[in-house]
Write a protein that holds these residues in place. Structure first.
Motif, PDB file in Angstrom:
ATOM      1  N   GLY A  32       0.815  -1.203   0.000  1.00 13.15           N
ATOM      2  CA  GLY A  32       0.000   0.000   0.000  1.00 13.15           C
ATOM      3  C   GLY A  32       0.849   1.252   0.000  1.00 13.15           C
ATOM      4  O   GLY A  32       2.065   1.211   0.191  1.00 13.15           O
ATOM      5  N   TRP A  33       0.165   2.365  -0.245  1.00 10.85           N
ATOM      6  CA  TRP A  33       0.770   3.678  -0.169  1.00 10.85           C
ATOM      7  C   TRP A  33       0.018   4.503   0.867  1.00 10.85           C
ATOM      8  O   TRP A  33      -1.209   4.490   0.895  1.00 10.85           O
ATOM      9  N   ARG A  42      -0.727  10.314   9.368  1.00 10.00           N
ATOM     10  CA  ARG A  42      -0.512   9.515   8.174  1.00 10.00           C
ATOM     11  C   ARG A  42      -1.861   8.972   7.698  1.00 10.00           C
ATOM     12  O   ARG A  42      -2.667   8.499   8.505  1.00 10.00           O
ATOM     13  N   GLU A  43      -2.099   9.041   6.402  1.00  4.31           N
ATOM     14  CA  GLU A  43      -3.384   8.591   5.875  1.00  4.31           C
ATOM     15  C   GLU A  43      -3.193   7.601   4.732  1.00  4.31           C
ATOM     16  O   GLU A  43      -2.217   7.655   3.977  1.00  4.31           O
ATOM     17  N   PHE A  44      -4.169   6.719   4.603  1.00  8.19           N
ATOM     18  CA  PHE A  44      -4.186   5.712   3.556  1.00  8.19           C
ATOM     19  C   PHE A  44      -4.426   6.383   2.205  1.00  8.19           C
ATOM     20  O   PHE A  44      -5.255   7.287   2.087  1.00  8.19           O
ATOM     21  N   VAL A  45      -3.693   5.898   1.189  1.00  6.17           N
ATOM     22  CA  VAL A  45      -3.870   6.398  -0.170  1.00  6.17           C
ATOM     23  C   VAL A  45      -4.406   5.303  -1.087  1.00  6.17           C
ATOM     24  O   VAL A  45      -5.438   5.469  -1.735  1.00  6.17           O
ATOM     25  N   ALA A  46      -3.698   4.177  -1.148  1.00  8.37           N
ATOM     26  CA  ALA A  46      -4.089   3.108  -2.057  1.00  8.37           C
ATOM     27  C   ALA A  46      -3.438   1.801  -1.625  1.00  8.37           C
ATOM     28  O   ALA A  46      -2.441   1.813  -0.898  1.00  8.37           O
ATOM     29  N   ALA A  47      -4.012   0.688  -2.079  1.00  9.10           N
ATOM     30  CA  ALA A  47      -3.454  -0.619  -1.744  1.00  9.10           C
ATOM     31  C   ALA A  47      -3.754  -1.607  -2.853  1.00  9.10           C
ATOM     32  O   ALA A  47      -4.704  -1.430  -3.626  1.00  9.10           O
ATOM     33  N   ILE A  48      -2.945  -2.655  -2.897  1.00 10.54           N
ATOM     34  CA  ILE A  48      -3.150  -3.730  -3.859  1.00 10.54           C
ATOM     35  C   ILE A  48      -2.896  -5.062  -3.166  1.00 10.54           C
ATOM     36  O   ILE A  48      -1.984  -5.174  -2.346  1.00 10.54           O
ATOM     37  N   ARG A  49      -3.752  -6.037  -3.461  1.00  8.39           N
ATOM     38  CA  ARG A  49      -3.570  -7.389  -2.940  1.00  8.39           C
ATOM     39  C   ARG A  49      -3.152  -8.272  -4.105  1.00  8.39           C
ATOM     40  O   ARG A  49      -3.876  -8.369  -5.100  1.00  8.39           O
ATOM     41  N   TRP A  50      -2.028  -8.945  -3.951  1.00  8.86           N
ATOM     42  CA  TRP A  50      -1.455  -9.686  -5.059  1.00  8.86           C
ATOM     43  C   TRP A  50      -2.260 -10.915  -5.446  1.00  8.86           C
ATOM     44  O   TRP A  50      -2.271 -11.311  -6.603  1.00  8.86           O
ATOM     45  N   ALA A  95       4.177  -2.735   3.180  1.00 11.71           N
ATOM     46  CA  ALA A  95       3.945  -4.101   2.706  1.00 11.71           C
ATOM     47  C   ALA A  95       3.730  -5.033   3.887  1.00 11.71           C
ATOM     48  O   ALA A  95       4.216  -4.783   4.993  1.00 11.71           O
ATOM     49  N   ASP A  96       3.015  -6.113   3.615  1.00 12.03           N
ATOM     50  CA  ASP A  96       2.762  -7.102   4.663  1.00 12.03           C
ATOM     51  C   ASP A  96       2.619  -8.481   4.043  1.00 12.03           C
ATOM     52  O   ASP A  96       2.085  -8.603   2.942  1.00 12.03           O
ATOM     53  N   PRO A  97       3.051  -9.510   4.759  1.00 13.87           N
ATOM     54  CA  PRO A  97       2.898 -10.869   4.246  1.00 13.87           C
ATOM     55  C   PRO A  97       1.485 -11.421   4.415  1.00 13.87           C
ATOM     56  O   PRO A  97       1.193 -12.520   3.923  1.00 13.87           O
ATOM     57  N   SER A 104      -6.400   0.282   7.399  1.00 18.76           N
ATOM     58  CA  SER A 104      -5.436   0.207   8.489  1.00 18.76           C
ATOM     59  C   SER A 104      -4.008   0.435   8.005  1.00 18.76           C
ATOM     60  O   SER A 104      -3.652   0.074   6.883  1.00 18.76           O
ATOM     61  N   SER A 105      -3.188   0.989   8.900  1.00 19.39           N
ATOM     62  CA  SER A 105      -1.775   1.206   8.616  1.00 19.39           C
ATOM     63  C   SER A 105      -0.902   0.158   9.320  1.00 19.39           C
ATOM     64  O   SER A 105       0.304   0.331   9.421  1.00 19.39           O
TER      65      SER A 105
END
Length: 120
Positions: A32-33, A42-50, A95-97, A104-105
């Motif tokens: 995510g960004w 800090r605020e959420f911008v965008a995310a992607i799930r692979w 990033a997270d596994p 959420s951050s």
């Protein structure tokens, strides 16, 4: 341990575009960004799930920003178009596994941040 290296920040005029990149040193499930402007949280911008390629955006950037990536290269991009002065912030890659519930951050790994400045 996964390391994240960001690039692509800079100074641009309002209405312009920038593309941020974030390369991870290992495999992740979700990237995510986020961004943080001076004096703000800090605020959420965008995310992607692979696993599905699904993408998610905050309302403030939807329609202007696009998150994409190359799972094989463990790299995520943030294409930012129609930039506004209020987009000025330090942008962080995360990033997270595992799956992280949006917005959420609570990501495990964070990049060092890259400055984006939009002049009016």
């Amino acid at each position: 341990q996964v390391q994240l290296v960001e690039s692509g920040g800079g100074l641009v005029r309002a209405g312009g575009s920038l593309r941020l990149s974030c390369a991870a040193s290992g495999r992740t499930f979700q990237m995510g960004w986020f961004r943080q402007a001076p004096g703000k949280e800090r605020e959420f911008v965008a995310a992607i799930r692979w696993n599905t390629g699904s993408t998610y955006y905050s309302d403030s950037v939807k329609g202007r920003f696009t998150i994409s990536g190359d799972n094989a290269k463990n790299t995520v991009y943030l294409q930012m178009n129609s930039l506004k002065p209020e987009d000025t912030a330090v942008y962080y890659c995360a990033a997270d596994p595992s799956l992280i519930v949006l917005p959420s951050s609570k990501y495990t790994y964070w990049g060092q941040g890259t400055q984006v400045t939009v002049s009016s």
